[in-house]
Design a protein around this motif. Structure first.
Motif, PDB file in Angstrom:
ATOM      1  N   THR A 113       1.422   6.157  -7.323  1.00  0.00           N
ATOM      2  CA  THR A 113       0.216   6.739  -7.918  1.00  0.00           C
ATOM      3  C   THR A 113       0.249   8.261  -7.924  1.00  0.00           C
ATOM      4  O   THR A 113      -0.694   8.898  -8.385  1.00  0.00           O
ATOM      5  CB  THR A 113      -1.047   6.262  -7.173  1.00  0.00           C
ATOM      6  N   SER A 114       1.335   8.829  -7.434  1.00  0.00           N
ATOM      7  CA  SER A 114       1.513  10.280  -7.450  1.00  0.00           C
ATOM      8  C   SER A 114       2.788  10.634  -8.194  1.00  0.00           C
ATOM      9  O   SER A 114       3.879  10.251  -7.776  1.00  0.00           O
ATOM     10  CB  SER A 114       1.567  10.832  -6.020  1.00  0.00           C
ATOM     11  N   LEU A 165       5.503   9.354   6.171  1.00  0.00           N
ATOM     12  CA  LEU A 165       5.741   7.930   5.921  1.00  0.00           C
ATOM     13  C   LEU A 165       7.167   7.515   6.274  1.00  0.00           C
ATOM     14  O   LEU A 165       7.558   6.366   6.063  1.00  0.00           O
ATOM     15  CB  LEU A 165       5.479   7.615   4.442  1.00  0.00           C
ATOM     16  N   LYS A 206       2.334   1.619  -3.510  1.00  0.00           N
ATOM     17  CA  LYS A 206       1.263   2.049  -4.401  1.00  0.00           C
ATOM     18  C   LYS A 206       0.948   3.526  -4.181  1.00  0.00           C
ATOM     19  O   LYS A 206       0.717   4.278  -5.133  1.00  0.00           O
ATOM     20  CB  LYS A 206       0.018   1.197  -4.153  1.00  0.00           C
ATOM     21  N   TYR A 207       0.973   3.943  -2.910  1.00  0.00           N
ATOM     22  CA  TYR A 207       0.693   5.334  -2.562  1.00  0.00           C
ATOM     23  C   TYR A 207       1.725   6.267  -3.202  1.00  0.00           C
ATOM     24  O   TYR A 207       1.385   7.347  -3.704  1.00  0.00           O
ATOM     25  CB  TYR A 207       0.718   5.486  -1.041  1.00  0.00           C
ATOM     26  N   ILE A 208       2.994   5.842  -3.217  1.00  0.00           N
ATOM     27  CA  ILE A 208       4.048   6.662  -3.817  1.00  0.00           C
ATOM     28  C   ILE A 208       3.902   6.697  -5.335  1.00  0.00           C
ATOM     29  O   ILE A 208       3.903   7.761  -5.961  1.00  0.00           O
ATOM     30  CB  ILE A 208       5.445   6.114  -3.453  1.00  0.00           C
ATOM     31  N   GLU A 247       3.935  14.656   3.038  1.00  0.00           N
ATOM     32  CA  GLU A 247       3.393  13.299   2.941  1.00  0.00           C
ATOM     33  C   GLU A 247       4.513  12.265   3.065  1.00  0.00           C
ATOM     34  O   GLU A 247       4.352  11.239   3.748  1.00  0.00           O
ATOM     35  CB  GLU A 247       2.672  13.133   1.599  1.00  0.00           C
ATOM     36  N   LYS A 292       0.830  -1.207   0.000  1.00  0.00           N
ATOM     37  CA  LYS A 292       0.000   0.000   0.000  1.00  0.00           C
ATOM     38  C   LYS A 292       0.864   1.256   0.000  1.00  0.00           C
ATOM     39  O   LYS A 292       0.535   2.250  -0.666  1.00  0.00           O
ATOM     40  CB  LYS A 292      -0.928  -0.014   1.212  1.00  0.00           C
ATOM     41  N   ASN A 293       1.989   1.225   0.751  1.00  0.00           N
ATOM     42  CA  ASN A 293       2.891   2.385   0.780  1.00  0.00           C
ATOM     43  C   ASN A 293       3.503   2.641  -0.598  1.00  0.00           C
ATOM     44  O   ASN A 293       3.567   3.784  -1.058  1.00  0.00           O
ATOM     45  CB  ASN A 293       4.006   2.156   1.802  1.00  0.00           C
ATOM     46  N   ARG A 313       5.067  12.735  -5.785  1.00  0.00           N
ATOM     47  CA  ARG A 313       5.770  11.968  -4.759  1.00  0.00           C
ATOM     48  C   ARG A 313       6.897  11.137  -5.373  1.00  0.00           C
ATOM     49  O   ARG A 313       7.989  11.040  -4.815  1.00  0.00           O
ATOM     50  CB  ARG A 313       4.779  11.070  -4.006  1.00  0.00           C
TER      51      ARG A 313
END
Length: 270
Positions: A17-18, A59, A13-15, A55, A10-11, A21
């Motif tokens: 998808t931006s 993390l 993917k979070y990076i 952000e 998830k971490n 970031r």
């Protein structure tokens, strides 16, 4: 996937998808930078960059010391793997047709994960106007090399005769050949080709298992041809890489199959 692995996924993917970031992580990976340097490089307003940095700080991927932003240990590891992922993706897309149309089960998973080492590779494709373009290119490449390591999955009079001629003429100093037992049998039955098996500078390793990969490693290049997913050999596409990274990948694949012979000997001893 375990709970911890799911959290890390998830971490990541979070990076990814931006765009912001992702660019921040890669930019700071190169060297620590202040806000002005990041703003000039990324061509974005301070508010957008600061939001992305905050952000990443939350993390524990980025830390701020005085006015400079740098990666934490976790951020550094993330950046290294992100870059490998990006290079892998680039390498796959660059030769998308080659990878998509062929059976890849012959390549161990560890080396499929390292396709980024083939990011400098390129494909030679035979065409309707030149059906032998890939083969002709391959034969020309062999004349550049003094030492060869080859995984030969097929009995081909053209290939074997060419190798024999190059060795006998002294163009190739050393040839290390991995092939299947039935191919050695076919070579032995040929009045001329069997000479290659008795030359001092030719080492032959035979495997009693399927080999669906035609790999050549030399001083100057590596080349790769594969089989279609239906099991037929494809000689119309030749993948070539002349880089050090490509050579490392090819050598690793050759040693993987050489290890199959060692595994067989070990089982016999035991």
């Amino acid at each position: 996937m375990s709970k911890n692995e799911n959290h890390e996924f998830k971490n990541i993917k979070y990076i990814l998808t931006s765009t912001m970031r992702t660019k921040l992580i890669i930019s700071i990976y190169e060297k620590e930078k202040n806000l002005e340097e990041l703003r000039n490089e990324l061509k974005k307003p301070s508010a957008t960059i600061l939001h992305g940095l905050k952000e990443l700080e939350n993390l524990n991927f980025v830390k701020k010391i005085n006015k400079n932003y740098s990666l934490t240990s976790n951020g550094y590891l993330l950046a290294v793997n992100m870059l490998k992922l990006i290079e892998n993706w680039y390498s796959i897309n660059k030769n998308e047709i080659f990878w998509n149309r062929h059976d890849l089960k012959c390549i161990p998973k560890d080396l499929l994960k390292k396709l980024y080492q083939l990011k400098n590779s390129y494909c030679i494709n035979s065409t309707n106007d030149d059906l032998s373009k890939a083969l002709t290119t391959y034969i020309e490449l062999l004349r550049e090399s003094k030492n060869l390591k080859i995984i030969l999955p097929i009995f081909s009079e053209i290939h074997i005769e060419n190798l024999l001629n190059l060795v006998e003429k002294g163009i190739i100093n050393n040839l290390s050949l991995i092939t299947r037992e039935e191919i050695i049998k076919s070579i032995n039955e040929h009045p001329k080709f069997k000479e290659i098996l008795n030359l001092n500078n030719v080492k032959v390793t035979t495997l009693n298992l399927p080999i669906n990969i035609f790999l050549t490693c030399s001083d100057e290049f590596i080349s790769l041809t594969l089989f279609f997913k239906d099991g037929h050999y494809d000689d119309s596409q030749l993948l070539i890489d002349r880089s050090e990274e490509g050579a490392t990948w090819g050598e690793s694949l050759f040693e993987y199959y050489m290890g199959k012979e060692y595994d067989k000997e070990k089982m016999i001893v035991e």
